[in-house]
Design a protein around this motif. Structure first.
Motif, PDB file in Angstrom:
ATOM      1  N   GLN A 147      -0.459  45.398 -29.472  1.00 23.01           N
ATOM      2  CA  GLN A 147      -0.907  45.988 -31.012  1.00 23.01           C
ATOM      3  C   GLN A 147      -0.414  45.507 -32.125  1.00 23.01           C
ATOM      4  O   GLN A 147       0.107  46.002 -33.166  1.00 23.01           O
ATOM      5  CB  GLN A 147      -1.036  47.342 -31.191  1.00 23.01           C
ATOM      6  N   ILE A 148       0.071  44.129 -32.009  1.00 22.54           N
ATOM      7  CA  ILE A 148       0.719  43.339 -33.010  1.00 22.54           C
ATOM      8  C   ILE A 148      -0.280  43.240 -34.338  1.00 22.54           C
ATOM      9  O   ILE A 148      -1.441  42.809 -34.085  1.00 22.54           O
ATOM     10  CB  ILE A 148       1.137  42.070 -32.628  1.00 22.54           C
ATOM     11  N   LYS A 149       0.033  43.804 -35.477  1.00 21.56           N
ATOM     12  CA  LYS A 149      -0.842  43.653 -36.558  1.00 21.56           C
ATOM     13  C   LYS A 149      -1.225  42.103 -37.154  1.00 21.56           C
ATOM     14  O   LYS A 149       0.021  41.417 -37.043  1.00 21.56           O
ATOM     15  CB  LYS A 149      -0.250  44.442 -37.749  1.00 21.56           C
ATOM     16  N   LYS A 150      -2.248  42.114 -37.796  1.00 22.06           N
ATOM     17  CA  LYS A 150      -2.436  40.595 -38.092  1.00 22.06           C
ATOM     18  C   LYS A 150      -1.702  40.193 -39.002  1.00 22.06           C
ATOM     19  O   LYS A 150      -1.154  39.218 -39.263  1.00 22.06           O
ATOM     20  CB  LYS A 150      -4.077  40.427 -38.654  1.00 22.06           C
ATOM     21  N   SER A 151      -1.166  41.272 -40.066  1.00 14.86           N
ATOM     22  CA  SER A 151      -0.089  41.055 -41.235  1.00 14.86           C
ATOM     23  C   SER A 151       1.062  40.430 -40.550  1.00 14.86           C
ATOM     24  O   SER A 151       1.674  39.529 -40.846  1.00 14.86           O
ATOM     25  CB  SER A 151       0.287  42.208 -42.068  1.00 14.86           C
ATOM     26  N   ASP A 152       1.510  41.273 -39.601  1.00 16.57           N
ATOM     27  CA  ASP A 152       2.970  40.746 -38.672  1.00 16.57           C
ATOM     28  C   ASP A 152       2.702  39.354 -38.245  1.00 16.57           C
ATOM     29  O   ASP A 152       3.588  38.603 -38.144  1.00 16.57           O
ATOM     30  CB  ASP A 152       3.598  41.680 -37.934  1.00 16.57           C
ATOM     31  N   TYR A 153       1.363  39.268 -37.520  1.00 15.77           N
ATOM     32  CA  TYR A 153       1.397  38.011 -36.869  1.00 15.77           C
ATOM     33  C   TYR A 153       1.350  36.780 -37.665  1.00 15.77           C
ATOM     34  O   TYR A 153       1.896  35.811 -37.645  1.00 15.77           O
ATOM     35  CB  TYR A 153       0.066  37.937 -36.004  1.00 15.77           C
ATOM     36  N   LEU A 154       0.601  36.922 -39.067  1.00 16.24           N
ATOM     37  CA  LEU A 154       0.611  35.872 -39.822  1.00 16.24           C
ATOM     38  C   LEU A 154       2.030  35.603 -40.551  1.00 16.24           C
ATOM     39  O   LEU A 154       2.197  34.537 -40.782  1.00 16.24           O
ATOM     40  CB  LEU A 154      -0.427  36.279 -41.044  1.00 16.24           C
ATOM     41  N   SER A 155       2.574  36.578 -40.601  1.00 11.66           N
ATOM     42  CA  SER A 155       4.113  36.422 -41.238  1.00 11.66           C
ATOM     43  C   SER A 155       4.830  35.691 -40.319  1.00 11.66           C
ATOM     44  O   SER A 155       5.665  34.728 -40.933  1.00 11.66           O
ATOM     45  CB  SER A 155       4.643  37.907 -41.509  1.00 11.66           C
ATOM     46  N   ALA A 156       4.902  35.896 -39.307  1.00 10.02           N
ATOM     47  CA  ALA A 156       5.656  35.359 -38.068  1.00 10.02           C
ATOM     48  C   ALA A 156       5.169  33.774 -38.063  1.00 10.02           C
ATOM     49  O   ALA A 156       6.089  32.989 -37.858  1.00 10.02           O
ATOM     50  CB  ALA A 156       5.638  36.196 -36.859  1.00 10.02           C
ATOM     51  N   LEU A 157       3.926  33.643 -38.074  1.00  9.30           N
ATOM     52  CA  LEU A 157       3.498  32.205 -38.042  1.00  9.30           C
ATOM     53  C   LEU A 157       3.808  31.654 -39.462  1.00  9.30           C
ATOM     54  O   LEU A 157       4.295  30.299 -38.910  1.00  9.30           O
ATOM     55  CB  LEU A 157       1.781  32.405 -38.048  1.00  9.30           C
ATOM     56  N   GLU A 158       3.808  32.211 -40.451  1.00 10.39           N
ATOM     57  CA  GLU A 158       4.345  31.470 -41.578  1.00 10.39           C
ATOM     58  C   GLU A 158       5.798  31.053 -41.241  1.00 10.39           C
ATOM     59  O   GLU A 158       6.273  29.916 -41.776  1.00 10.39           O
ATOM     60  CB  GLU A 158       4.243  32.432 -42.695  1.00 10.39           C
ATOM     61  N   THR A 159       6.556  31.724 -40.817  1.00 11.11           N
ATOM     62  CA  THR A 159       8.061  31.611 -40.397  1.00 11.11           C
ATOM     63  C   THR A 159       8.075  30.341 -39.725  1.00 11.11           C
ATOM     64  O   THR A 159       8.959  29.397 -39.715  1.00 11.11           O
ATOM     65  CB  THR A 159       8.590  32.857 -39.930  1.00 11.11           C
ATOM     66  N   VAL A 160       7.232  30.257 -38.527  1.00 15.32           N
ATOM     67  CA  VAL A 160       7.339  29.184 -37.651  1.00 15.32           C
ATOM     68  C   VAL A 160       7.013  27.997 -38.267  1.00 15.32           C
ATOM     69  O   VAL A 160       7.650  26.966 -37.949  1.00 15.32           O
ATOM     70  CB  VAL A 160       6.216  29.562 -36.230  1.00 15.32           C
TER      71      VAL A 160
END
Length: 186
Positions: free
Chosen positions: A166-179
């Motif tokens: 249940q990874i939140k979309k906001s956490d996913y987007l933040s991690a993707l931005e870092t990548v």
């Protein structure tokens, strides 16, 4: 650091390393052909104290993780990034090669399986982000898995794992931005 749950590892070298890093009990699978007696031990451990699956970040380790998760629902998962599991000047990959601090960090950031709910992040999002089907997809998925503490996955597994934890979309987007930012700086 004392761990309440019983940690499932692959073998005795993993047990020795984990016990050097934390105060914990372990169950060893002794390879990917997990016997019914080991599954019963893990089921009992899950009922009484809870279980953390902590396997090597390779194909056999993922196979063991998947087998246990199917037969023993509700386990927690600790993921060791591949780059922290490689020995210096040796071949192989595994928990036994990780530093004590890396093991402690992984065990502090366990992920818990949750009942599946409607996904916030779909296949379309993953394709659009270049996590499926692009030339950098594998590298991006590996780094995203490290940041979110969900381990490395192939394209098909990524969506399932994001949903399972249940990874939140906001956490996913933040991690993707870092990548993507790290990629630009290379």
């Amino acid at each position: 650091m004392k761990i309440k749950e019983i940690i499932v590892v692959e073998g005795r070298d993993d047990t020795a390393k984990v016990k050097s890093a934390v105060d914990a009990d372990t169950i060893e699978t002794n390879g990917s052909a997990i016997g019914e007696d080991v599954i019963k031990q893990i089921q009992l451990a899950q009922k009484t104290r809870g279980v953390i699956i902590f396997t090597d970040p390779d194909y056999p380790g993922e196979k063991i993780r998947k087998t246990i998760a199917e037969k023993v629902p509700g386990c927690k998962h600790a993921f060791l990034p591949k780059h922290l599991a490689k020995p210096k000047n040796k071949r192989g990959i595994g928990v036994e090669h990780a530093s004590l601090e890396s093991i402690r960090t992984c065990l502090k950031t366990v992920q818990e399986e949750m009942d599946v709910v409607e996904a916030e992040i779909g296949t379309h999002d993953l394709i659009e982000a270049g996590l499926i089907g692009g030339p950098l997809a594998k590298k991006r998925r590996e780094r995203l898995g490290d940041i979110l503490n969900i381990g490395y996955t192939n394209g098909k597994q990524l969506e399932k794992r994001l949903q399972m934890f249940q990874i939140k979309k906001s956490d996913y987007l933040s991690a993707l931005e870092t990548v993507l930012r790290e990629e630009e700086n290379e």
